[in-house]
Write a protein that holds these residues in place. Structure first.
Motif, PDB file in Angstrom:
ATOM      1  N   GLN A  44     -17.591   2.062 -11.051  1.00  0.00           N
ATOM      2  CA  GLN A  44     -17.109   2.584 -12.330  1.00  0.00           C
ATOM      3  C   GLN A  44     -18.205   2.466 -13.388  1.00  0.00           C
ATOM      4  OE1 GLN A  44     -13.614   0.463 -13.636  1.00  0.00           O
ATOM      5  NE2 GLN A  44     -14.345  -1.478 -12.861  1.00  0.00           N
ATOM      6  N   PRO A  45     -18.127   3.314 -14.415  1.00  0.00           N
ATOM      7  CA  PRO A  45     -19.159   3.276 -15.456  1.00  0.00           C
ATOM      8  C   PRO A  45     -19.104   1.968 -16.255  1.00  0.00           C
ATOM      9  CG  PRO A  45     -17.398   4.785 -16.069  1.00  0.00           C
ATOM     10  CD  PRO A  45     -17.110   4.323 -14.682  1.00  0.00           C
ATOM     11  N   GLU A  46     -20.276   1.537 -16.720  1.00  0.00           N
ATOM     12  CA  GLU A  46     -20.341   0.327 -17.551  1.00  0.00           C
ATOM     13  C   GLU A  46     -19.652   0.529 -18.894  1.00  0.00           C
ATOM     14  OE1 GLU A  46     -24.541  -0.513 -17.829  1.00  0.00           O
ATOM     15  OE2 GLU A  46     -24.451  -1.865 -16.119  1.00  0.00           O
ATOM     16  N   GLN A  47     -19.674   1.739 -19.424  1.00  0.00           N
ATOM     17  CA  GLN A  47     -19.098   2.054 -20.732  1.00  0.00           C
ATOM     18  C   GLN A  47     -17.829   2.882 -20.556  1.00  0.00           C
ATOM     19  OE1 GLN A  47     -20.547   0.822 -23.598  1.00  0.00           O
ATOM     20  NE2 GLN A  47     -21.901  -0.225 -22.169  1.00  0.00           N
ATOM     21  N   GLY A  48     -16.940   2.810 -21.544  1.00  0.00           N
ATOM     22  CA  GLY A  48     -15.700   3.578 -21.500  1.00  0.00           C
ATOM     23  C   GLY A  48     -14.602   2.797 -20.801  1.00  0.00           C
ATOM     24  N   PHE A  49     -13.572   3.508 -20.360  1.00  0.00           N
ATOM     25  CA  PHE A  49     -12.462   2.832 -19.691  1.00  0.00           C
ATOM     26  C   PHE A  49     -12.940   2.187 -18.401  1.00  0.00           C
ATOM     27  CE2 PHE A  49      -9.167   2.557 -16.491  1.00  0.00           C
ATOM     28  CZ  PHE A  49      -8.244   1.771 -17.152  1.00  0.00           C
ATOM     29  N   ARG A  50     -12.513   0.946 -18.190  1.00  0.00           N
ATOM     30  CA  ARG A  50     -12.851   0.221 -16.968  1.00  0.00           C
ATOM     31  C   ARG A  50     -11.570  -0.344 -16.370  1.00  0.00           C
ATOM     32  NH1 ARG A  50     -17.425  -1.168 -15.427  1.00  0.00           N
ATOM     33  NH2 ARG A  50     -16.857  -3.308 -14.914  1.00  0.00           N
ATOM     34  N   ALA A  51     -11.417  -0.138 -15.089  1.00  0.00           N
ATOM     35  CA  ALA A  51     -10.265  -0.696 -14.396  1.00  0.00           C
ATOM     36  C   ALA A  51     -10.404  -2.208 -14.325  1.00  0.00           C
ATOM     37  CB  ALA A  51     -10.178  -0.110 -12.989  1.00  0.00           C
ATOM     38  N   GLY A  52      -9.264  -2.883 -14.342  1.00  0.00           N
ATOM     39  CA  GLY A  52      -9.247  -4.336 -14.262  1.00  0.00           C
ATOM     40  C   GLY A  52      -7.947  -4.807 -13.640  1.00  0.00           C
ATOM     41  N   THR A  53      -7.527  -5.971 -14.032  1.00  0.00           N
ATOM     42  CA  THR A  53      -6.310  -6.558 -13.480  1.00  0.00           C
ATOM     43  C   THR A  53      -5.095  -5.662 -13.686  1.00  0.00           C
ATOM     44  OG1 THR A  53      -7.215  -8.744 -13.942  1.00  0.00           O
ATOM     45  CG2 THR A  53      -4.861  -8.623 -13.498  1.00  0.00           C
ATOM     46  N   ASP A  54      -5.061  -4.929 -14.805  1.00  0.00           N
ATOM     47  CA  ASP A  54      -3.927  -4.036 -15.064  1.00  0.00           C
ATOM     48  C   ASP A  54      -3.781  -2.990 -13.970  1.00  0.00           C
ATOM     49  OD1 ASP A  54      -6.358  -3.010 -16.023  1.00  0.00           O
ATOM     50  OD2 ASP A  54      -5.365  -1.678 -17.439  1.00  0.00           O
ATOM     51  N   SER A  55      -4.877  -2.525 -13.412  1.00  0.00           N
ATOM     52  CA  SER A  55      -4.828  -1.539 -12.327  1.00  0.00           C
ATOM     53  C   SER A  55      -4.204  -2.131 -11.068  1.00  0.00           C
ATOM     54  CB  SER A  55      -6.234  -1.033 -12.011  1.00  0.00           C
ATOM     55  OG  SER A  55      -6.787  -0.401 -13.136  1.00  0.00           O
ATOM     56  N   VAL A  56      -4.566  -3.356 -10.750  1.00  0.00           N
ATOM     57  CA  VAL A  56      -4.007  -4.025  -9.577  1.00  0.00           C
ATOM     58  C   VAL A  56      -2.520  -4.298  -9.789  1.00  0.00           C
ATOM     59  CG1 VAL A  56      -4.148  -6.089  -8.125  1.00  0.00           C
ATOM     60  CG2 VAL A  56      -6.239  -5.016  -8.970  1.00  0.00           C
ATOM     61  N   LEU A  57      -2.135  -4.696 -11.011  1.00  0.00           N
ATOM     62  CA  LEU A  57      -0.719  -4.944 -11.307  1.00  0.00           C
ATOM     63  C   LEU A  57       0.101  -3.661 -11.231  1.00  0.00           C
ATOM     64  CD1 LEU A  57      -1.076  -7.500 -14.232  1.00  0.00           C
ATOM     65  CD2 LEU A  57      -0.350  -7.962 -11.885  1.00  0.00           C
ATOM     66  N   LEU A  58      -0.458  -2.560 -11.701  1.00  0.00           N
ATOM     67  CA  LEU A  58       0.245  -1.280 -11.610  1.00  0.00           C
ATOM     68  C   LEU A  58       0.479  -0.902 -10.153  1.00  0.00           C
ATOM     69  CD1 LEU A  58       1.433   1.205 -12.991  1.00  0.00           C
ATOM     70  CD2 LEU A  58      -0.870   2.170 -13.055  1.00  0.00           C
ATOM     71  N   ALA A  59      -0.533  -1.078  -9.314  1.00  0.00           N
ATOM     72  CA  ALA A  59      -0.385  -0.787  -7.887  1.00  0.00           C
ATOM     73  C   ALA A  59       0.682  -1.672  -7.253  1.00  0.00           C
ATOM     74  CB  ALA A  59      -1.725  -0.973  -7.176  1.00  0.00           C
ATOM     75  N   ALA A  60       0.805  -2.902  -7.723  1.00  0.00           N
ATOM     76  CA  ALA A  60       1.791  -3.831  -7.180  1.00  0.00           C
ATOM     77  C   ALA A  60       3.221  -3.428  -7.526  1.00  0.00           C
ATOM     78  CB  ALA A  60       1.511  -5.242  -7.685  1.00  0.00           C
ATOM     79  N   CYS A  61       3.390  -2.539  -8.511  1.00  0.00           N
ATOM     80  CA  CYS A  61       4.726  -2.100  -8.916  1.00  0.00           C
ATOM     81  C   CYS A  61       5.339  -1.078  -7.970  1.00  0.00           C
ATOM     82  CB  CYS A  61       4.687  -1.515 -10.325  1.00  0.00           C
ATOM     83  SG  CYS A  61       4.380  -2.752 -11.589  1.00  0.00           S
ATOM     84  N   LEU A  62       4.544  -0.491  -7.098  1.00  0.00           N
ATOM     85  CA  LEU A  62       5.099   0.469  -6.143  1.00  0.00           C
ATOM     86  C   LEU A  62       5.979  -0.272  -5.146  1.00  0.00           C
ATOM     87  CD1 LEU A  62       2.009   2.714  -5.403  1.00  0.00           C
ATOM     88  CD2 LEU A  62       4.064   3.352  -6.637  1.00  0.00           C
TER      89      LEU A  62
END
Length: 87
Positions: A21-39
């Protein structure tokens, strides 16, 4: 593989999911993993492996994390940004 300058090589789920992922701008983090866990876990009665669609998947952190956890499902990610697609 070594990422290009301005791009980071990040690991999620104890290194099981790798995302560029790019160093600048939106960066995935823990929120992305938590969202995936909601499925919800599948299979359910009368449901095959299931299919999930992510629109605007960016670096793919959510869909890749979900695919790691829910291997019986089929995942499709769509992204309009050509810079994100190149990663």
């Amino acid at each position: 593989m070594t990422p290009d300058p301005g791009v980071t090589d990040d690991r999620f789920l104890g290194g099981k999911v790798r995302v560029f992922q790019p160093e600048q701008g939106f960066r995935a983090g823990t929120d992305s993993v938590l969202l995936a866990a909601c499925l919800p876990d599948l299979p359910r009665p009368n449901v095959s492996g299931g299919h999930a669609l992510e629109l605007g998947c960016g670096s793919g952190a959510v869909i890749l994390s979900a695919a790691h956890r829910l291997g019986a499902m089929t995942f499709t990610g769509l992204e309009a940004c050509t810079d994100a697609l190149a990663l």
